[in-house]
Design a protein around this motif. Structure first.
Motif, PDB file in Angstrom:
ATOM      1  N   TRP A  88       3.923 -67.145 -53.607  1.00 55.55           N
ATOM      2  CA  TRP A  88       3.827 -65.914 -54.414  1.00 55.55           C
ATOM      3  C   TRP A  88       4.835 -65.937 -55.566  1.00 55.55           C
ATOM      4  O   TRP A  88       4.514 -65.576 -56.699  1.00 55.55           O
ATOM      5  CB  TRP A  88       4.065 -64.697 -53.499  1.00 55.55           C
ATOM      6  CG  TRP A  88       4.301 -63.436 -54.260  1.00 55.55           C
ATOM      7  CD1 TRP A  88       3.358 -62.613 -54.805  1.00 55.55           C
ATOM      8  CD2 TRP A  88       5.570 -62.857 -54.603  1.00 55.55           C
ATOM      9  NE1 TRP A  88       3.953 -61.550 -55.456  1.00 55.55           N
ATOM     10  CE2 TRP A  88       5.314 -61.677 -55.347  1.00 55.55           C
ATOM     11  CE3 TRP A  88       6.907 -63.213 -54.347  1.00 55.55           C
ATOM     12  CZ2 TRP A  88       6.335 -60.859 -55.824  1.00 55.55           C
ATOM     13  CZ3 TRP A  88       7.922 -62.409 -54.826  1.00 55.55           C
ATOM     14  CH2 TRP A  88       7.637 -61.246 -55.554  1.00 55.55           C
ATOM     15  N   PHE A  89       6.045 -66.400 -55.290  1.00 55.79           N
ATOM     16  CA  PHE A  89       7.130 -66.416 -56.279  1.00 55.79           C
ATOM     17  C   PHE A  89       6.810 -67.351 -57.446  1.00 55.79           C
ATOM     18  O   PHE A  89       6.950 -66.978 -58.618  1.00 55.79           O
ATOM     19  CB  PHE A  89       8.431 -66.841 -55.585  1.00 55.79           C
ATOM     20  CG  PHE A  89       9.581 -67.087 -56.517  1.00 55.79           C
ATOM     21  CD1 PHE A  89      10.248 -66.031 -57.114  1.00 55.79           C
ATOM     22  CD2 PHE A  89      10.012 -68.386 -56.799  1.00 55.79           C
ATOM     23  CE1 PHE A  89      11.313 -66.254 -57.976  1.00 55.79           C
ATOM     24  CE2 PHE A  89      11.073 -68.624 -57.654  1.00 55.79           C
ATOM     25  CZ  PHE A  89      11.723 -67.551 -58.245  1.00 55.79           C
TER      26      PHE A  89
ATOM     27  N   ARG B 256       3.861 -68.499 -58.445  1.00 61.38           N
ATOM     28  CA  ARG B 256       2.723 -67.967 -59.220  1.00 61.38           C
ATOM     29  C   ARG B 256       3.189 -66.834 -60.134  1.00 61.38           C
ATOM     30  O   ARG B 256       2.748 -66.717 -61.280  1.00 61.38           O
ATOM     31  CB  ARG B 256       1.632 -67.452 -58.274  1.00 61.38           C
ATOM     32  CG  ARG B 256       0.825 -68.563 -57.617  1.00 61.38           C
ATOM     33  CD  ARG B 256      -0.251 -67.994 -56.723  1.00 61.38           C
ATOM     34  NE  ARG B 256      -1.287 -67.317 -57.491  1.00 61.38           N
ATOM     35  CZ  ARG B 256      -2.366 -67.907 -58.001  1.00 61.38           C
ATOM     36  NH1 ARG B 256      -2.548 -69.201 -57.834  1.00 61.38           N
ATOM     37  NH2 ARG B 256      -3.266 -67.216 -58.669  1.00 61.38           N
ATOM     38  N   MET B 257       4.100 -66.002 -59.615  1.00 60.62           N
ATOM     39  CA  MET B 257       4.573 -64.856 -60.377  1.00 60.62           C
ATOM     40  C   MET B 257       5.390 -65.294 -61.596  1.00 60.62           C
ATOM     41  O   MET B 257       5.157 -64.828 -62.710  1.00 60.62           O
ATOM     42  CB  MET B 257       5.417 -63.953 -59.475  1.00 60.62           C
ATOM     43  CG  MET B 257       5.847 -62.649 -60.145  1.00 60.62           C
ATOM     44  SD  MET B 257       7.153 -61.825 -59.234  1.00 60.62           S
ATOM     45  CE  MET B 257       8.563 -62.866 -59.591  1.00 60.62           C
TER      46      MET B 257
ATOM     47  N   SER C  28       3.297 -67.162 -64.295  1.00 66.52           N
ATOM     48  CA  SER C  28       2.335 -66.315 -65.017  1.00 66.52           C
ATOM     49  C   SER C  28       3.061 -65.314 -65.922  1.00 66.52           C
ATOM     50  O   SER C  28       2.433 -64.615 -66.711  1.00 66.52           O
ATOM     51  CB  SER C  28       1.449 -65.557 -64.021  1.00 66.52           C
ATOM     52  OG  SER C  28       2.248 -64.754 -63.176  1.00 66.52           O
ATOM     53  N   SER C  29       4.422 -65.272 -65.817  1.00 63.80           N
ATOM     54  CA  SER C  29       5.212 -64.329 -66.628  1.00 63.80           C
ATOM     55  C   SER C  29       5.685 -64.917 -67.947  1.00 63.80           C
ATOM     56  O   SER C  29       6.157 -64.189 -68.811  1.00 63.80           O
ATOM     57  CB  SER C  29       6.439 -63.847 -65.836  1.00 63.80           C
ATOM     58  OG  SER C  29       6.043 -63.254 -64.641  1.00 63.80           O
TER      59      SER C  29
END
Length: 544
Positions: free
Chosen positions: A532-533, A535-536, A539-540
């Protein structure tokens, strides 16, 4: 019920050489005899010397070692007279009574009788209900000797009690000193929450600064000079080596997580009381089988993201790898118990029922979940992967994979090891474990700790331009299982007096199985948090 019995003779035996040897061994090893009456375990009340309270021990000792007055030779004395005390509570509306307590005081007494032995109707001189002569001490104890007779007797007295049926288990559940439990858990909670707060604050501030800086780089020259985790964006979502095995482990871990979460919720709500013997294990097995659905779904979703095509193969491995290993270990240990002619061995009918649950329900559910997961479109990474892998620069000594993996397991283990002590005591020293609310709290702390420590170490790894984070994120939090197994060894040497080889093998066999399960669970929590980290953060940022 409610009919007192005094000095009831059970039987008379003449001790053979083999029986004397076995009885002496059991007295040496402090074996206890356990009984159950109306689902209440037998307890021995023991006066605490330090305070005016009574503690309760589960079951009574087979016998004791002692010396005759004026002699230094140690002898073995058997508890051959049991004085039972059954407490009952009268129903206010009817004459019916319910059992609310089951206690015993064991005595060793060398029974004497006049005339010939006539089984149960023999009149003993050492205790006689006709003359109101009861056993109150062990001044003339019964020694275990070859060729000597031992007469077994018992008393039963019934006492009316104010304890109500609904609260009859309170005595058993307060057998241990719960103040230490409270203090330890609060202490652990404060330490872990403090560490978690610190870690979260550092991560949020550092990450926010990184993302702002990367998004402000406008000129080509500035972009060429950039360093850190943004540099490896073209390789960070490259499938790892042995990606199939990683999918299987993640699917199994999600299945474990679901099982523990559902079981704990039921336990916290009071559905799984220790008074229902075997209820907790039955519930865990049934929920595990039903969670096969999410195991298949999770493994196939990850497998499809890695561009895998053989979904049936990954499904079979998810359905059989962990349960297969667990079943083999359990079968070997059960065969050892069976070889010792112990009544604790699981019968073959139960083993067959477990196999039936596995093949009849769990495996089909894994296939259904896998089919549903594979039908859905693949998860797309937020950045494109380069065709040619980037070279990883030389890493500092503290970023060595082995070092970071071993460091990462310390914090999750630290969050649970105090609770682990109580769980081990309840399993191996036959005490009742009942504080499921605390256990649920510790479980939540474990999830947070595993997630945070893995994210932090993954962030440091990506900053040093090492993009092989898939397996390392799983092993970082999963390494806490190694500390769990080492602690189990420490517990074995310091708390348990196990001298028999088979008993030792059983202990380490079951603890190996527990540690492997803990590895799969904590590893999956760490991996999902890291997934999750990454990908986050990718994508930022703007990637040209």
């Amino acid at each position: 019920m409610r009919e007192p019995k005094m000095c009831q003779i059970i039987c008379k035996i003449t001790v053979t050489e083999k029986e004397a040897k076995e009885l002496k061994e059991k007295i040496e090893d402090e074996y206890r005899v356990n009984m159950v009456l109306d689902n209440l375990p037998l307890v021995v009340p023991v006066q605490r010397p330090d305070r005016n309270t009574v503690a309760y021990q589960g079951g009574y000792h087979v016998g004791v070692k002692g010396q005759y007055a004026g002699s230094k030779d140690e002898k073995h004395f058997i508890h051959n007279h049991l004085s039972f005390s059954v407490k009952f509570h009268k129903d206010e509306d009817s004459e019916l009574s319910r059992i609310v307590g089951f206690e015993v005081k064991p005595f060793s007494i060398k029974h004497q009788f006049d005339g010939n032995w006539n089984d149960a109707i023999t009149r003993l001189t050492t205790c006689d209900p006709h003359n109101s002569k009861f056993v109150v001490n062990s001044e003339t104890p019964q020694e275990v000797e070859v060729g000597k007779d031992i007469i077994f007797t018992y008393d039963v007295r019934f006492e009316e009690s104010e304890i109500k049926w609904a609260s009859r288990w309170d005595t058993y559940l307060l057998m241990s000193d719960d103040q230490i439990h409270w203090f330890s858990i609060v202490n652990s909670l404060m330490i872990v929450l403090f560490l978690s707060g610190m870690v979260a604050m550092i991560m949020m501030r550092t990450l926010y600064r990184d993302i702002s800086r990367y998004n402000q780089l406008e000129t080509q020259e500035e972009a060429q000079e950039e360093t850190g985790w943004k540099l490896v964006h073209g390789d960070v979502f490259r499938p790892p080596v042995n990606s199939d095995l990683l999918c299987v482990f993640v699917g199994t871990g999600v299945q474990f997580f679901g099982m523990l979460l559902v079981t704990m919720i039921f336990a916290v709500l009071g559905f799984l009381s220790p008074s229902n013997r075997g209820g907790l294990m039955t519930a865990m097995l049934l929920v595990w089988v039903l969670m096969g659905l999410i195991a298949g779904y999770s493994s196939s979703r990850l497998y499809k993201m890695f561009k895998g095509a053989e979904w049936k193969q990954i499904t079979l491995r998810t359905a059989f790898l962990f349960p297969g290993i667990a079943f083999v270990i359990f079968f070997i240990l059960n065969a050892l118990i069976w070889g010792e002619k112990s009544s604790g061995a699981v019968p073959f009918t139960t083993m067959f029922a477990l196999v039936l649950l596995w093949f009849g329900i769990s495996v089909p559910l894994v296939f259904v979940g896998s089919y549903l997961g594979f039908k859905k479109p693949a998860m797309e990474p937020p950045v494109k992967t380069n065709k040619i892998p980037r070279q990883i620069p030389e890493q500092a000594w503290y970023m060595n994979p082995l070092f970071t993996i071993l460091i990462g397991g310390i914090l999750p283990f630290g969050a649970v090891f105090i609770e682990l002590f109580f769980i081990l005591t309840s399993i191996w020293l036959h005490q009742f474990y009942y504080i499921f609310g605390f256990l649920f709290l510790v479980f939540v702390i474990l999830i947070i700790t595993c997630a945070e420590i893995t994210i932090v170490l993954c962030y440091f790894q990506l900053c040093s331009e090492d993009y092989n984070w898939w397996w390392r994120s799983y092993l970082t939090s999963g390494s806490s299982a190694l500390y769990l197994f080492l602690y189990a060894g420490f517990y074995f040497w310091t708390k348990l007096q196990i001298s028999k080889l088979v008993s030792g093998i059983l202990y380490f066999g079951y603890m190996l199985l527990a540690s492997f399960s803990f590895f799969v669970l904590t590893g999956t929590i760490g991996f999902c948090a890291c997934f999750w980290f990454t990908r986050m953060i990718y994508s930022s940022v703007k990637i040209d």
